[in-house]
Design a protein around this motif. Structure first.
Motif, PDB file in Angstrom:
ATOM      1  N   LYS A 226       0.849  -1.158   0.000  1.00  0.00           N
ATOM      2  CA  LYS A 226       0.000   0.000   0.000  1.00  0.00           C
ATOM      3  C   LYS A 226       0.899   1.226   0.000  1.00  0.00           C
ATOM      4  O   LYS A 226       2.094   1.105   0.175  1.00  0.00           O
ATOM      5  N   PRO A 227       0.474   2.431  -0.315  1.00  0.00           N
ATOM      6  CA  PRO A 227      -0.898   2.874  -0.352  1.00  0.00           C
ATOM      7  C   PRO A 227      -1.512   2.775  -1.733  1.00  0.00           C
ATOM      8  O   PRO A 227      -0.851   2.404  -2.692  1.00  0.00           O
ATOM      9  N   SER A 228      -2.784   3.165  -1.829  1.00  0.00           N
ATOM     10  CA  SER A 228      -3.465   3.234  -3.112  1.00  0.00           C
ATOM     11  C   SER A 228      -4.227   4.544  -3.181  1.00  0.00           C
ATOM     12  O   SER A 228      -4.501   5.177  -2.166  1.00  0.00           O
ATOM     13  N   ARG A 229      -4.580   4.913  -4.409  1.00  0.00           N
ATOM     14  CA  ARG A 229      -5.308   6.161  -4.598  1.00  0.00           C
ATOM     15  C   ARG A 229      -6.164   6.026  -5.848  1.00  0.00           C
ATOM     16  O   ARG A 229      -5.734   5.453  -6.844  1.00  0.00           O
ATOM     17  N   LYS A 230      -7.373   6.554  -5.777  1.00  0.00           N
ATOM     18  CA  LYS A 230      -8.257   6.533  -6.942  1.00  0.00           C
ATOM     19  C   LYS A 230      -8.184   7.883  -7.635  1.00  0.00           C
ATOM     20  O   LYS A 230      -8.250   8.929  -6.996  1.00  0.00           O
ATOM     21  N   ALA A 231      -8.038   7.856  -8.948  1.00  0.00           N
ATOM     22  CA  ALA A 231      -7.937   9.084  -9.728  1.00  0.00           C
ATOM     23  C   ALA A 231      -8.888   9.014 -10.909  1.00  0.00           C
ATOM     24  O   ALA A 231      -9.138   7.932 -11.460  1.00  0.00           O
ATOM     25  N   ALA A 232      -9.428  10.156 -11.300  1.00  0.00           N
ATOM     26  CA  ALA A 232     -10.268  10.254 -12.499  1.00  0.00           C
ATOM     27  C   ALA A 232      -9.390  10.719 -13.662  1.00  0.00           C
ATOM     28  O   ALA A 232      -8.776  11.787 -13.597  1.00  0.00           O
ATOM     29  N   LEU A 233      -9.321   9.896 -14.707  1.00  0.00           N
ATOM     30  CA  LEU A 233      -8.480  10.202 -15.870  1.00  0.00           C
ATOM     31  C   LEU A 233      -9.324  10.144 -17.137  1.00  0.00           C
ATOM     32  O   LEU A 233     -10.367   9.474 -17.177  1.00  0.00           O
ATOM     33  N   PRO A 234      -8.888  10.833 -18.195  1.00  0.00           N
ATOM     34  CA  PRO A 234      -9.660  10.815 -19.444  1.00  0.00           C
ATOM     35  C   PRO A 234      -9.800   9.405 -20.000  1.00  0.00           C
ATOM     36  O   PRO A 234      -8.848   8.624 -20.003  1.00  0.00           O
ATOM     37  N   GLY A 235     -10.989   9.061 -20.462  1.00  0.00           N
ATOM     38  CA  GLY A 235     -11.225   7.758 -21.058  1.00  0.00           C
ATOM     39  C   GLY A 235     -10.739   7.710 -22.496  1.00  0.00           C
ATOM     40  O   GLY A 235     -10.379   8.732 -23.094  1.00  0.00           O
ATOM     41  N   GLY A 236     -10.725   6.517 -23.063  1.00  0.00           N
ATOM     42  CA  GLY A 236     -10.365   6.362 -24.463  1.00  0.00           C
ATOM     43  C   GLY A 236      -8.882   6.343 -24.754  1.00  0.00           C
ATOM     44  O   GLY A 236      -8.483   6.300 -25.924  1.00  0.00           O
ATOM     45  N   MET A 237      -8.039   6.381 -23.716  1.00  0.00           N
ATOM     46  CA  MET A 237      -6.596   6.362 -23.951  1.00  0.00           C
ATOM     47  C   MET A 237      -6.107   4.933 -24.149  1.00  0.00           C
ATOM     48  O   MET A 237      -6.697   3.976 -23.629  1.00  0.00           O
ATOM     49  N   SER A 238      -5.016   4.796 -24.887  1.00  0.00           N
ATOM     50  CA  SER A 238      -4.376   3.496 -25.028  1.00  0.00           C
ATOM     51  C   SER A 238      -3.688   3.149 -23.712  1.00  0.00           C
ATOM     52  O   SER A 238      -3.506   4.004 -22.835  1.00  0.00           O
ATOM     53  N   ASP A 239      -3.298   1.871 -23.569  1.00  0.00           N
ATOM     54  CA  ASP A 239      -2.612   1.450 -22.349  1.00  0.00           C
ATOM     55  C   ASP A 239      -1.343   2.258 -22.108  1.00  0.00           C
ATOM     56  O   ASP A 239      -1.027   2.635 -20.975  1.00  0.00           O
ATOM     57  N   GLN A 240      -0.605   2.533 -23.188  1.00  0.00           N
ATOM     58  CA  GLN A 240       0.634   3.289 -23.060  1.00  0.00           C
ATOM     59  C   GLN A 240       0.357   4.723 -22.622  1.00  0.00           C
ATOM     60  O   GLN A 240       1.046   5.265 -21.748  1.00  0.00           O
ATOM     61  N   GLU A 241      -0.660   5.344 -23.209  1.00  0.00           N
ATOM     62  CA  GLU A 241      -1.021   6.706 -22.821  1.00  0.00           C
ATOM     63  C   GLU A 241      -1.502   6.750 -21.370  1.00  0.00           C
ATOM     64  O   GLU A 241      -1.178   7.679 -20.625  1.00  0.00           O
ATOM     65  N   LEU A 242      -2.256   5.736 -20.996  1.00  0.00           N
ATOM     66  CA  LEU A 242      -2.767   5.666 -19.629  1.00  0.00           C
ATOM     67  C   LEU A 242      -1.629   5.505 -18.636  1.00  0.00           C
ATOM     68  O   LEU A 242      -1.626   6.126 -17.561  1.00  0.00           O
ATOM     69  N   GLU A 243      -0.639   4.703 -18.988  1.00  0.00           N
ATOM     70  CA  GLU A 243       0.512   4.503 -18.111  1.00  0.00           C
ATOM     71  C   GLU A 243       1.259   5.805 -17.873  1.00  0.00           C
ATOM     72  O   GLU A 243       1.658   6.114 -16.749  1.00  0.00           O
ATOM     73  N   VAL A 244       1.448   6.603 -18.931  1.00  0.00           N
ATOM     74  CA  VAL A 244       2.115   7.907 -18.796  1.00  0.00           C
ATOM     75  C   VAL A 244       1.302   8.821 -17.889  1.00  0.00           C
ATOM     76  O   VAL A 244       1.842   9.519 -17.014  1.00  0.00           O
ATOM     77  N   GLN A 245      -0.023   8.816 -18.072  1.00  0.00           N
ATOM     78  CA  GLN A 245      -0.898   9.667 -17.270  1.00  0.00           C
ATOM     79  C   GLN A 245      -0.878   9.243 -15.799  1.00  0.00           C
ATOM     80  O   GLN A 245      -0.892  10.082 -14.896  1.00  0.00           O
ATOM     81  N   VAL A 246      -0.841   7.931 -15.573  1.00  0.00           N
ATOM     82  CA  VAL A 246      -0.798   7.410 -14.207  1.00  0.00           C
ATOM     83  C   VAL A 246       0.492   7.835 -13.512  1.00  0.00           C
ATOM     84  O   VAL A 246       0.485   8.244 -12.345  1.00  0.00           O
ATOM     85  N   GLU A 247       1.610   7.755 -14.208  1.00  0.00           N
ATOM     86  CA  GLU A 247       2.886   8.175 -13.619  1.00  0.00           C
ATOM     87  C   GLU A 247       2.856   9.652 -13.260  1.00  0.00           C
ATOM     88  O   GLU A 247       3.375  10.067 -12.217  1.00  0.00           O
ATOM     89  N   SER A 248       2.253  10.451 -14.122  1.00  0.00           N
ATOM     90  CA  SER A 248       2.133  11.879 -13.835  1.00  0.00           C
ATOM     91  C   SER A 248       1.271  12.117 -12.606  1.00  0.00           C
ATOM     92  O   SER A 248       1.602  12.944 -11.748  1.00  0.00           O
ATOM     93  N   GLU A 249       0.172  11.375 -12.516  1.00  0.00           N
ATOM     94  CA  GLU A 249      -0.722  11.502 -11.365  1.00  0.00           C
ATOM     95  C   GLU A 249      -0.020  11.035 -10.093  1.00  0.00           C
ATOM     96  O   GLU A 249      -0.128  11.671  -9.040  1.00  0.00           O
ATOM     97  N   ALA A 250       0.708   9.923 -10.192  1.00  0.00           N
ATOM     98  CA  ALA A 250       1.384   9.360  -9.020  1.00  0.00           C
ATOM     99  C   ALA A 250       2.444  10.306  -8.477  1.00  0.00           C
ATOM    100  O   ALA A 250       2.672  10.375  -7.261  1.00  0.00           O
ATOM    101  N   ASN A 251       3.075  11.054  -9.354  1.00  0.00           N
ATOM    102  CA  ASN A 251       4.101  12.010  -8.939  1.00  0.00           C
ATOM    103  C   ASN A 251       3.572  13.043  -7.951  1.00  0.00           C
ATOM    104  O   ASN A 251       4.332  13.619  -7.173  1.00  0.00           O
ATOM    105  N   GLN A 252       2.261  13.276  -7.976  1.00  0.00           N
ATOM    106  CA  GLN A 252       1.674  14.319  -7.143  1.00  0.00           C
ATOM    107  C   GLN A 252       1.520  13.902  -5.687  1.00  0.00           C
ATOM    108  O   GLN A 252       1.405  14.751  -4.810  1.00  0.00           O
TER     109      GLN A 252
END
Length: 273
Positions: free
Chosen positions: A5-31
């Motif tokens: 742990k820990p975990s966190r729920k985030a709202a991200l834009p839909g329709g992204m590819s797995d690779q795009e989503l991974e980049v977005q997740v890393e950006s979100e996690a940095n916060q």
């Protein structure tokens, strides 16, 4: 298996590819991760559409220091096992609690259920409804406080106090002098935790309270929680309805069953893969 742990729920834009989503997740996690992503084991899963923002999806992000994951993998290897899944502690507890919720009236459908897992130092609270986590919070109270009270009252070492607490070998006045005040204090802490939930969400009640963790079976705790909160409370046995193999010490397992909620959830993951 291992847990993290820990975990966190985030709202991200839909329709992204797995690779795009991974980049977005890393950006979100940095916060919210207080150390470099290079030191982190990071994963995510898409939960489903975001209810408040059409076109967005809810994504559960989980992170742990890489060294902690490696430590757990090393423990498994030392025991002759291989860790195949690293799960979030709250996920594992929730998975095992799901079986308990299904045994509630109407299979727990639409019921608001508060799960309290009372650990040694921290109590984890999750409020759920129909597989959705409405609220989660860690509270700084746990069973080690009872051990400290025993140490102060009777002069035992911490190790002696813990052993005597588990084996029921404490002086006659233990129940009235030490246990009862601790049970009352724990029930009050659970009541306060619920008040935080009520003031932070549109909800003003829960239908059921589930108690798990090492201190959950303490005599009088379930009744005290029900009295303080006004909501029905039960102690969780994650092994209810399971077939128990030979070689288990049944009395000990039943006595300590609430401690194994997370472990049971981790084991259940094998049936989901």
């Amino acid at each position: 298996m291992a847990r993290t742990k820990p975990s966190r729920k985030a709202a991200l834009p839909g329709g992204m590819s797995d690779q795009e989503l991974e980049v977005q997740v890393e950006s979100e996690a940095n916060q919210y991760i207080p150390f470099s992503l290079e030191e982190v084991s990071l994963d995510f899963c898409v939960i489903g559409p975001n209810k408040n923002s059409p076109g967005d999806v809810d994504v559960l992000i989980a992170a742990s220091r890489r060294e902690k994951v490696q430590d757990r993998e090393g423990l498994a290897e030392a025991a002759g096992l291989k860790a195949v899944i690293v799960d979030i502690e709250s996920n594992a507890a929730r998975l095992a609690a799901g079986r308990v919720i299904e045994a509630l009236p109407n299979q727990g459908k639409d019921a608001v259920v508060a799960l309290f897992e009372i650990g040694a130092l921290t109590t984890s609270m999750q409020v759920m409804r129909n597989d959705e986590v409405l609220y989660d919070r860690d509270q700084a109270f746990g069973g080690s406080q009872l051990t400290q009270l025993i140490v102060r009252q009777y002069g035992f070492s911490a190790e002696e106090a813990e052993a005597k607490k588990r084996n029921g070998e404490l002086p006659e006045d233990y129940a009235s002098t030490v246990l009862r005040p601790f049970v009352e204090s724990t029930a009050q802490e659970i009541g306060r935790a619920l008040q935080f939930f009520f003031t932070s969400t549109p909800y003003n009640r829960v239908d059921h309270i589930l108690l798990a963790g090492g201190s959950a079976p303490l005599p009088g705790l379930t009744e005290a929680v029900t009295q303080h909160t006004g909501f029905a409370s039960i102690t969780v046995n994650p092994f209810d309805g399971m077939e128990i193999g030979n070689g288990f010490r049944l009395k000990k397992m039943v006595r300590e069953a609430p401690s194994y909620l997370t472990s049971c959830g981790l084991a259940m993951r094998r049936f989901q893969e």
